[in-house]
Write a protein that holds these residues in place. Structure first.
Motif, mmCIF file in Angstrom:
data_model
loop_
_atom_site.group_PDB
_atom_site.id
_atom_site.type_symbol
_atom_site.label_atom_id
_atom_site.label_comp_id
_atom_site.label_asym_id
_atom_site.label_seq_id
_atom_site.Cartn_x
_atom_site.Cartn_y
_atom_site.Cartn_z
ATOM 1 N N ASN A 74 0.900 -1.160 0.106
ATOM 2 C CA ASN A 74 -0.131 0.088 -0.025
ATOM 3 C C ASN A 74 0.964 1.137 0.183
ATOM 4 O OD1 ASN A 74 -2.209 -1.685 -0.023
ATOM 5 N ND2 ASN A 74 -2.797 -1.280 2.152
ATOM 6 N N PRO A 76 2.629 4.538 -1.396
ATOM 7 C CA PRO A 76 2.413 5.200 -2.281
ATOM 8 C C PRO A 76 3.594 5.426 -3.398
ATOM 9 C CG PRO A 76 1.530 6.251 -0.429
ATOM 10 C CD PRO A 76 2.380 5.122 -0.127
ATOM 11 N N ASP A 78 5.020 7.970 -4.639
ATOM 12 C CA ASP A 78 5.540 8.971 -4.269
ATOM 13 C C ASP A 78 6.440 8.836 -3.256
ATOM 14 O OD1 ASP A 78 4.017 10.226 -6.489
ATOM 15 O OD2 ASP A 78 2.591 11.290 -4.905
#
Length: 120
Positions: A74, A76, A78
């Protein structure tokens, strides 16, 4: 005030490129960090390695949100840069830290509030 080490990412931390770290902590250790956050203890010492191995304080960090659990899958995309930019893909990150995507880790989001003068 607790300490947290950044042995692989000291340069990224001091250069302002690291603002999150994921740790494979025991639940009891994570509970301490969550309790400290809840008690308003948001400032902690950042070390280059553990003090018993000769580590030195390199900065102070401020937690910007309560530490939480998250499966690596999970994460991200980024956050790859916020983790210090060591790798370009999530798969490479899993390999770097040696954990499968299903593994749940502690996520610590922070900002550097002060760096130490490093003599050497």
């Amino acid at each position: 005030m607790a300490i947290i080490t950044f042995s692989l990412t000291c340069e990224a931390l001091l250069g302002g490129r690291k603002s999150v770290t994921r740790r494979d902590w025991k639940p009891s250790h994570m509970a301490n960090w969550q309790r400290w956050y809840d008690e308003g203890k948001h400032i902690h010492d950042a070390y280059d390695q553990i003090p018993i191995a000769g580590g030195i304080k390199i900065a102070e960090i401020r937690l910007v949100e309560r530490p939480y659990w998250e499966p690596l899958k999970n994460m991200p995309e980024d956050d790859l840069e916020a983790e210090g930019g060591m790798v370009d893909t999530l798969e490479d990150f899993y390999e770097l830290i040696g954990l499968p995507p299903s593994h749940e880790v502690a996520v610590i989001r922070f900002e550097v509030v002060e760096t130490e003068a490093i003599v050497g």
